[in-house]
Scaffold this motif. Sequence first.
Motif: not given
Length: 380
Positions: A212-236
Amino acid sequence: MTLTGELDEAIQRRRPKRVVALVAVTATLALLCCGGGTAAFFLDGLSNDNNQALSSYGCGAAGPLPDDGDLPRVSGYSEPQLRNAATIINVGADLKVPPKGWVIAIATAMQESSLNNLGNLGSRNDHDSLGLFQQRPSQGWGTPRQVQDPVYASRKFYQKLVKVRGWEQMSLTDAAQAVQRSAFPDAYAKHEPDAAEIVNMLADGAARAVGANSTLTCAAMGDVAASGWTTPVKAGVVSGFRTSSRPSHQGVDLGASRGDDILAAAAGTVIVSRCDNDQTPPFRCDRDGSPSTPGCGWYVDIMHADEVMTRYCHMLYRPKVRVGQAVAAGQPLGIVGTSGHSSGPHLHFEVHLNGDRSSAGATEPLKWMREKGAPLGTGA
């Protein structure tokens, strides 16, 4: 309540508090082999340079700033310009516009006013254009006083943007032009890198609003970044781009587990979905590959806006998408496997520029994705 119905009410809410989100990135080495295309090369570990680059970095310095907050420095932009950018971001966050909209809005203001809240420029004025977005009172944007209010002007821009059907899948230029109807429709694209950098610095460019407070955090798996890009897999990252011992490795290897979903890194159109070398028995994609098996195995190529292409190799089964299909950022493409030139489950991921699918068009995926606010090799 709909997004557009919340506009007036949302502006009155408090700005999200400043947050600092850092992502620790650990490169986990594994015994894999990957050709990443039609060439075959054996895996080596990451070079020292790659390990250093992956050790720790954030997606940005802080979240949207309060009116009296200190501003990080961005080369080439003054404090008043960055203050206007922070206002644009804050309004977008308050209105729950996805962060990609913030980049579009800031790039638009860069083109229209260089992020300056312009008054009447006399003979240099473009008709009656005013403010950050050069909105024209005669065209229904508001009164002269209103369009020179950065909060009001940003709100009106977002109000128009969210009514554009499919804007989140459009290139920045097309989305901005759909709002502005500029006489120079191709001018917005050149501002995208700077706009993304400013969002990264002011608002954790990979950020997304949560709760509800629109707290911001770094994009995790499945989240889309401001640029429209996201991580394809969660892995090193287990093997780097064109390392000293693998100079022809045109992508990076991400050590995901067999059966993990592979996601589209950005919106685009599927241009390849097939088995590499499926016409050369006994090299097939319906079985695990090996260091002596050539090619990508089951793989997908996606063409994105601005002729950027991404490649996803070594899928376990036939891809879930077909040639000509439009896909959204974060949409599942297939499943991690080890088909083709591979000795263990992982995703080989490439980024190509200028529509060039060959090795000549390949660019460093770690740098590209980090600048897009969706760094590879992150966990959560």
